[in-house]
Scaffold this active site. Structure first.
Site, PDB file in Angstrom:
ATOM      1  N   LYS A 131       0.845  -1.221  -0.041  1.00  0.00           N
ATOM      2  CA  LYS A 131       0.031  -0.009   0.052  1.00  0.00           C
ATOM      3  C   LYS A 131       0.996   1.202  -0.120  1.00  0.00           C
ATOM      4  O   LYS A 131       0.332   2.308  -0.671  1.00  0.00           O
ATOM      5  CB  LYS A 131      -1.087   0.134   1.120  1.00  0.00           C
ATOM      6  CG  LYS A 131      -0.184   0.008   2.609  1.00  0.00           C
ATOM      7  CD  LYS A 131      -1.426  -0.271   3.689  1.00  0.00           C
ATOM      8  CE  LYS A 131      -0.633  -0.351   4.934  1.00  0.00           C
ATOM      9  NZ  LYS A 131      -1.738  -1.306   5.895  1.00  0.00           N
TER      10      LYS A 131
ATOM     11  N   ARG B  67      -8.684  -2.047  17.061  1.00  0.00           N
ATOM     12  CA  ARG B  67      -8.957  -1.807  15.702  1.00  0.00           C
ATOM     13  C   ARG B  67      -9.931  -2.814  15.020  1.00  0.00           C
ATOM     14  O   ARG B  67     -10.894  -2.923  15.720  1.00  0.00           O
ATOM     15  CB  ARG B  67      -7.863  -1.664  14.838  1.00  0.00           C
ATOM     16  CG  ARG B  67      -8.175  -0.652  13.553  1.00  0.00           C
ATOM     17  CD  ARG B  67      -6.847  -0.211  12.828  1.00  0.00           C
ATOM     18  NE  ARG B  67      -6.532  -1.477  11.734  1.00  0.00           N
ATOM     19  CZ  ARG B  67      -5.637  -1.512  11.041  1.00  0.00           C
ATOM     20  NH1 ARG B  67      -4.806  -0.237  10.841  1.00  0.00           N
ATOM     21  NH2 ARG B  67      -5.194  -2.536  10.301  1.00  0.00           N
TER      22      ARG B  67
END
Ligand code: PLP
Length: 354
Positions: A36, A129
């Site tokens: 990414k 998360r």
């Protein structure tokens, strides 16, 4: 030449990957190379493959589609959006999941294409998360998934030091190993992947303390050679694979404190200044639209970053031995987030050195 410019040295990336893959493979851990940070650029991803990663992994479907012609299994890192389910089963071999509703939809879409989509279920070990926080809810979900014809559960995964800053330790990760055994026995399935997190887990590999895990998803440590729990450089790696070059558009002697009444700056903050007298100031043609000033490190140690705005970077070069002129190029190393932002800016030219 066009500036600003990012140079990407593939031999440094390849070497970082090779060093870390060898370290991990020795302990039977396979690496998913996280792409990414360079937006899934296939040429850079190829350096990961040449360095020996077993998978490519990204959090954005656009990046995974960009890499579709690279012949290696691909992992979707961010929990899929329901709206992208169709593309996930088309372009991705394995996705990380935690919501039954999404998994059911992935199963439907996979069946439409006569495919079986593989998933890794995420477990939240305290970083808060993504992932199942309660074991019972995980077990409930597995019971439901087992009957889905388009889905195969191939493992468990966790993510640490992302939101809560929880550092992976042997104890924390052992919970995942135990949970895997429990699930394998209860449902009589084999989980081939136990994925222990990101670059903050590399310190455990270096100290041979990673019993039971067999997969890590690494971005920062491959790109910069840094394990992120303690921020240390890994032996035989280099943090200079990505460098940013910006061009000087003004050089002038000016005071270090603005003249007049001080209000809010372009980003809504009221700035403060220290009076260092008259200083030699440089303006570069790059700004907050392209880069993160906090993740920018001039190679010339005589230069300090004063700040800037959307389109300008202001430097102080009074302590440098170099007499910079308009048109000269200043070079910087970048943090991981710095690279991410710069690679995403279409205003920055990218130059790949093979
Ligand atoms: C980005 C990401 C990683 C890689 O993290 P690094 O700190 O770059 O190694 C791993 N897992 C998930 C789910 C991610 O989103």
């Amino acid at each position: 030449m066009k500036y600003p410019r990012m140079t990407i040295d593939l031999s440094i990336i390849r070497n970082n990957v090779k060093t870390i893959v060898e370290l991990c493979n020795k302990q039977d851990i396979k690496i998913a190379g996280v792409t990414k940070v360079f937006c899934g650029n296939p040429e850079i991803a190829k350096a990961y493959i040449d360095g020996g990663v077993s998978y490519l992994a990204d959090s954005r479907i656009e990046n995974l589609i960009r890499m579709k012609d690279l012949d290696i299994p691909k992992i979707m890192l961010r929990l899929p959006m329901k709206s992208e389910a169709e593309y996930i089963v088309e372009y991705v071999d394995i996705s990380l999941n935690s919501e039954l509703e999404t998994i059911k939809l992935l199963s439907e879409k996979a069946m439409e294409k006569n495919k079986i989509h593989k998933i890794i279920l995420m477990v939240d070990l305290g970083d808060l998360r993504e992932g199942f926080y309660e074991e019972d809810s995980l077990l409930d979900c597995i019971e439901n998934i087992i009957s889905l014809k388009g889905i195969e559960i191939i493992g468990l995964g966790t993510n640490l030091t992302c939101y809560g800053g929880v550092i992976p330790t042997e104890e924390v990760l052992n919970r995942l190993v135990k949970l895997e055994r429990q699930i394998e026995e209860k449902y009589n399935i084999e989980l081939e992947i136990l994925s222990g997190g990101n670059s903050s887990t590399v310190h455990l590999v270096e100290n041979c303390k990673i019993n039971g895990l067999n997969n890590l998803r690494l971005g920062e440590s491959l790109i910069l050679g840094i394990e992120t729990a303690y921020g240390e450089q890994i032996k035989d790696t280099d943090d200079g694979g990505f460098r940013l070059q910006a061009e000087i558009i003004e050089v002038k002697e000016k005071p270090s404190v603005p003249i007049g009444e001080i209000g809010k700056d372009a980003f809504g903050n009221v700035p403060t200044f220290i009076d260092r007298g008259i200083r030699k100031r440089i303006l570069c043609a790059i700004g907050k639209q392209d880069i993160d000033f906090d993740g920018l490190y001039p190679l010339d140690s005589g230069i300090t970053i004063l700040g800037g705005s959307s389109d300008h970077l202001i430097l102080d070069s009074s302590d440098s031995e170099i007499n910079y002129k308009v048109g000269d190029i200043i070079e910087f190393k970048l943090s991981y987030v710095g690279i991410l932002r710069a690679m995403t800016s279409e205003y920055i030219e990218k130059e790949i050195i093979k």
